[in-house]
Design a protein around this motif. Structure first.
Motif, short mmCIF file in Angstrom:
data_model
loop_
_atom_site.label_atom_id
_atom_site.label_comp_id
_atom_site.label_asym_id
_atom_site.label_seq_id
_atom_site.Cartn_x
_atom_site.Cartn_y
_atom_site.Cartn_z
N UNK A 1 0.87 -0.87 -0.05
CA UNK A 1 0.16 0.09 0.28
C UNK A 1 0.36 1.06 0.19
N UNK A 2 1.97 1.28 0.59
CA UNK A 2 2.71 2.00 0.54
C UNK A 2 3.46 2.50 -0.43
N UNK A 3 3.99 1.85 -1.28
CA UNK A 3 4.65 2.20 -2.24
C UNK A 3 3.80 2.36 -3.26
N UNK B 1 10.27 4.09 5.01
CA UNK B 1 12.11 3.69 5.64
C UNK B 1 11.35 2.63 7.48
N UNK B 2 10.57 4.04 8.04
CA UNK B 2 10.05 3.21 9.33
C UNK B 2 9.57 1.82 8.98
N UNK B 3 9.11 1.84 8.82
CA UNK B 3 7.76 0.56 8.89
C UNK B 3 9.15 -0.31 8.17
N UNK B 4 9.87 -0.28 7.66
CA UNK B 4 10.70 -1.06 7.17
C UNK B 4 11.77 -1.45 8.37
N UNK C 1 13.74 -5.06 12.96
CA UNK C 1 13.11 -4.81 14.33
C UNK C 1 12.92 -5.95 15.30
N UNK C 2 11.75 -5.91 14.77
CA UNK C 2 10.50 -6.58 15.17
C UNK C 2 9.63 -5.51 15.28
N UNK C 3 8.38 -6.94 15.84
CA UNK C 3 6.94 -5.94 15.84
C UNK C 3 7.03 -4.80 17.26
N UNK C 4 7.83 -5.35 18.33
CA UNK C 4 7.96 -4.50 19.40
C UNK C 4 8.69 -3.55 19.50
N UNK C 5 9.55 -3.25 17.97
CA UNK C 5 11.07 -2.47 18.34
C UNK C 5 10.10 -0.49 18.11
N UNK C 6 9.94 0.19 18.91
CA UNK C 6 9.57 1.14 18.32
C UNK C 6 10.18 2.00 17.11
N UNK C 7 8.95 3.16 17.06
CA UNK C 7 9.30 3.54 15.50
C UNK C 7 9.71 5.46 16.16
N UNK C 8 11.20 5.53 15.26
CA UNK C 8 11.36 7.16 15.58
C UNK C 8 10.97 8.07 14.44
#
Length: 73
Positions: free
Chosen positions: A19-21, A58-61, A66-73
């Motif tokens: 969808x993002x693409x 980029x954040x999604x990638x 990093x895994x499902x629990x990774x915070x987005x910066x």
């Protein structure tokens, strides 16, 4: 890459990235069209849209790697 914590994570990631693409491609087409038409206000607005779409992808990638629990910066 797989996330062993949630087997549905891969499918959700692929659907989100697809969808993002599409959204990114649409924004780029609009941007280049506005440039050809010589509309500086629209070009400036669409530049922000294109950058935002790129940042979200980029954040999604990064989150996926990093895994499902990774915070987005």
């Amino acid at each position: 890459m797989e996330n062993d914590d949630d087997p549905g994570w891969d499918d959700a990631y692929l659907k989100t990235m697809a969808r993002l693409c599409v959204e990114y491609g649409d924004a780029l087409r609009e941007y280049y069209s506005a440039r050809e038409q010589g509309s500086p206000e629209v070009v400036a607005r669409l530049e922000l849209v294109v950058v935002e779409k790129c940042n979200v992808m980029q954040a999604c990638m990064e989150r996926y790697v990093g895994g499902a629990g990774t915070d987005l910066h």
